[in-house]
Design a protein around this motif. Structure first.
Motif, PDB file in Angstrom:
ATOM      1  N   ALA A  64      61.810   3.040  33.854  1.00 23.77           N
ATOM      2  CA  ALA A  64      61.280   1.702  34.142  1.00 23.77           C
ATOM      3  C   ALA A  64      60.402   1.717  35.390  1.00 23.77           C
ATOM      4  N   PHE A  65      60.880   2.362  36.450  1.00 22.92           N
ATOM      5  CA  PHE A  65      60.100   2.404  37.685  1.00 22.92           C
ATOM      6  C   PHE A  65      58.843   3.267  37.530  1.00 22.92           C
ATOM      7  N   SER A  66      58.888   4.274  36.672  1.00 25.69           N
ATOM      8  CA  SER A  66      57.697   5.084  36.421  1.00 25.69           C
ATOM      9  C   SER A  66      56.630   4.270  35.695  1.00 25.69           C
ATOM     10  N   LEU A  67      57.048   3.401  34.788  1.00 22.01           N
ATOM     11  CA  LEU A  67      56.085   2.517  34.119  1.00 22.01           C
ATOM     12  C   LEU A  67      55.439   1.564  35.111  1.00 22.01           C
ATOM     13  N   ILE A  68      56.240   1.053  36.040  1.00 19.85           N
ATOM     14  CA  ILE A  68      55.689   0.180  37.075  1.00 19.85           C
ATOM     15  C   ILE A  68      54.714   0.968  37.947  1.00 19.85           C
ATOM     16  N   GLY A  69      55.088   2.200  38.308  1.00 21.41           N
ATOM     17  CA  GLY A  69      54.205   3.056  39.094  1.00 21.41           C
ATOM     18  C   GLY A  69      52.916   3.367  38.359  1.00 21.41           C
ATOM     19  N   PHE A  70      53.007   3.613  37.038  1.00 15.42           N
ATOM     20  CA  PHE A  70      51.816   3.874  36.227  1.00 15.42           C
ATOM     21  C   PHE A  70      50.902   2.663  36.220  1.00 15.42           C
ATOM     22  N   TYR A  71      51.472   1.472  36.150  1.00 19.13           N
ATOM     23  CA  TYR A  71      50.664   0.251  36.201  1.00 19.13           C
ATOM     24  C   TYR A  71      49.889   0.179  37.515  1.00 19.13           C
ATOM     25  N   PHE A  72      50.568   0.483  38.627  1.00 21.53           N
ATOM     26  CA  PHE A  72      49.886   0.447  39.922  1.00 21.53           C
ATOM     27  C   PHE A  72      48.802   1.522  40.029  1.00 21.53           C
ATOM     28  N   VAL A  73      49.040   2.704  39.467  1.00 17.41           N
ATOM     29  CA  VAL A  73      48.006   3.749  39.475  1.00 17.41           C
ATOM     30  C   VAL A  73      46.806   3.294  38.659  1.00 17.41           C
ATOM     31  N   ARG A  74      47.056   2.688  37.516  1.00 16.34           N
ATOM     32  CA  ARG A  74      45.969   2.179  36.680  1.00 16.34           C
ATOM     33  C   ARG A  74      45.185   1.089  37.416  1.00 16.34           C
ATOM     34  N   LEU A  75      45.892   0.217  38.112  1.00 23.13           N
ATOM     35  CA  LEU A  75      45.252  -0.836  38.894  1.00 23.13           C
ATOM     36  C   LEU A  75      44.402  -0.236  40.025  1.00 23.13           C
ATOM     37  N   PHE A  76      44.925   0.802  40.678  1.00 22.02           N
ATOM     38  CA  PHE A  76      44.175   1.496  41.723  1.00 22.02           C
ATOM     39  C   PHE A  76      42.901   2.114  41.147  1.00 22.02           C
ATOM     40  N   LEU A  77      43.006   2.803  40.025  1.00 24.67           N
ATOM     41  CA  LEU A  77      41.839   3.443  39.417  1.00 24.67           C
ATOM     42  C   LEU A  77      40.801   2.408  38.980  1.00 24.67           C
ATOM     43  N   TRP A  78      41.259   1.275  38.443  1.00 18.43           N
ATOM     44  CA  TRP A  78      40.338   0.222  38.020  1.00 18.43           C
ATOM     45  C   TRP A  78      39.564  -0.321  39.220  1.00 18.43           C
ATOM     46  N   ASN A  79      40.259  -0.550  40.324  1.00 16.46           N
ATOM     47  CA  ASN A  79      39.616  -1.100  41.506  1.00 16.46           C
ATOM     48  C   ASN A  79      38.779  -0.081  42.263  1.00 16.46           C
ATOM     49  N   THR A  80      38.898   1.201  41.920  1.00 14.11           N
ATOM     50  CA  THR A  80      38.127   2.242  42.583  1.00 14.11           C
ATOM     51  C   THR A  80      36.993   2.759  41.704  1.00 14.11           C
ATOM     52  N   TYR A  81      37.293   3.116  40.457  1.00 15.02           N
ATOM     53  CA  TYR A  81      36.317   3.756  39.573  1.00 15.02           C
ATOM     54  C   TYR A  81      36.018   2.971  38.303  1.00 15.02           C
ATOM     55  N   GLY A  82      36.605   1.801  38.121  1.00 16.21           N
ATOM     56  CA  GLY A  82      36.560   1.110  36.845  1.00 16.21           C
ATOM     57  C   GLY A  82      35.175   0.737  36.358  1.00 16.21           C
ATOM     58  N   LYS A  83      35.009   0.832  35.046  1.00 19.00           N
ATOM     59  CA  LYS A  83      33.782   0.380  34.403  1.00 19.00           C
ATOM     60  C   LYS A  83      34.079   0.057  32.944  1.00 19.00           C
ATOM     61  N   GLU A  84      33.237  -0.785  32.373  1.00 17.37           N
ATOM     62  CA  GLU A  84      33.303  -1.100  30.958  1.00 17.37           C
ATOM     63  C   GLU A  84      32.090  -0.463  30.289  1.00 17.37           C
ATOM     64  N   VAL A  85      32.317   0.130  29.128  1.00 20.88           N
ATOM     65  CA  VAL A  85      31.239   0.800  28.408  1.00 20.88           C
ATOM     66  C   VAL A  85      31.061   0.098  27.062  1.00 20.88           C
ATOM     67  N   ILE A  86      29.839  -0.387  26.839  1.00 18.60           N
ATOM     68  CA  ILE A  86      29.503  -1.091  25.603  1.00 18.60           C
ATOM     69  C   ILE A  86      28.350  -0.342  24.938  1.00 18.60           C
ATOM     70  N   THR A  87      28.575   0.105  23.694  1.00 21.94           N
ATOM     71  CA  THR A  87      27.547   0.835  22.957  1.00 21.94           C
ATOM     72  C   THR A  87      27.156   0.015  21.737  1.00 21.94           C
ATOM     73  N   ILE A  88      25.855  -0.239  21.623  1.00 16.81           N
ATOM     74  CA  ILE A  88      25.354  -1.044  20.512  1.00 16.81           C
ATOM     75  C   ILE A  88      24.721  -0.121  19.480  1.00 16.81           C
ATOM     76  N   GLY A  89      25.272  -0.155  18.268  1.00 19.79           N
ATOM     77  CA  GLY A  89      24.721   0.601  17.160  1.00 19.79           C
ATOM     78  C   GLY A  89      23.938  -0.318  16.236  1.00 19.79           C
ATOM     79  N   GLU A  90      23.505   0.235  15.108  1.00 17.66           N
ATOM     80  CA  GLU A  90      22.710  -0.569  14.176  1.00 17.66           C
ATOM     81  C   GLU A  90      23.514  -1.683  13.519  1.00 17.66           C
ATOM     82  N   THR A  91      24.813  -1.448  13.283  1.00 20.04           N
ATOM     83  CA  THR A  91      25.645  -2.480  12.661  1.00 20.04           C
ATOM     84  C   THR A  91      26.961  -2.696  13.396  1.00 20.04           C
ATOM     85  N   THR A  92      27.226  -1.915  14.436  1.00 19.68           N
ATOM     86  CA  THR A  92      28.495  -2.042  15.161  1.00 19.68           C
ATOM     87  C   THR A  92      28.260  -2.059  16.666  1.00 19.68           C
TER      88      THR A  92
END
Length: 169
Positions: A64-92
């Motif tokens: 349980a505590f490792s899952l909480i720790g993983f959430y905080f690591v993910r939050l740290f990475l998002w606030n440091t390196y985060g980006k959204e990638v959107i790729t537009i194809g011909e139909t998708t």
């Protein structure tokens, strides 16, 4: 190719970058991640030093505590390196969140015609918004990166030109 500090549009791929949070905030998040994993381990060590035996609850607590720790690591990475990638194809259109060391779930929608819109957020004086890409009433991509409205207007203009290249006359 269009590039700025907050986004880049290359060929058919748009990357929206998260504004880095202050170092003290990111450091605190990383500290919380470390503490979340260290506390149950220290609890087990002290229990064994006092002569206690292994208990199944240790595994549950550590998990349980490792899952909480993983959430905080993910939050740290998002606030440091985060980006959204959107790729537009011909139909998708495909979308995923990039945390630098791993990626979020990929979402893909099929479209006949795309509509690009801006959702204003926050106070009017802040002039912030989010990008929305809609294929129809049910299928849409809702960005979570808050950006300046002027930049979003530039993005919408460029994406409109890009998507018009795919439409069959």
């Amino acid at each position: 190719m269009i590039q700025s500090k907050r986004y880049s549009l290359t060929n058919k791929t748009l990357e929206l970058y998260v504004k880095k949070s202050p170092p003290i905030g990111r450091g605190f998040i990383l500290f919380l991640a470390f503490v979340s994993v260290a506390l149950p381990i220290l609890g087990m060590v002290f229990r064994f030093m006092d002569g206690g035996s292994f208990h199944f609850g240790f595994i549950i607590g550590l998990g349980a505590f490792s899952l909480i720790g993983f959430y905080f690591v993910r939050l740290f990475l998002w606030n440091t390196y985060g980006k959204e990638v959107i790729t537009i194809g011909e139909t998708t259109v495909s979308y995923y969140v990039d945390y630098h060391y791993f990626k979020g779930n990929q979402q893909e929608i099929t479209y006949e015609e795309l509509v690009f819109d801006i959702e204003p957020i926050g106070f009017e004086e802040e002039k912030l918004g989010r990008l929305i890409i809609a294929a129809n009433d049910k299928d849409f991509i809702h960005s979570s990166v808050n950006m300046d409205l002027r930049e979003l207007e530039e993005i919408v203009e460029e994406l409109t030109v890009l998507s018009s290249q795919f439409t069959v006359a």
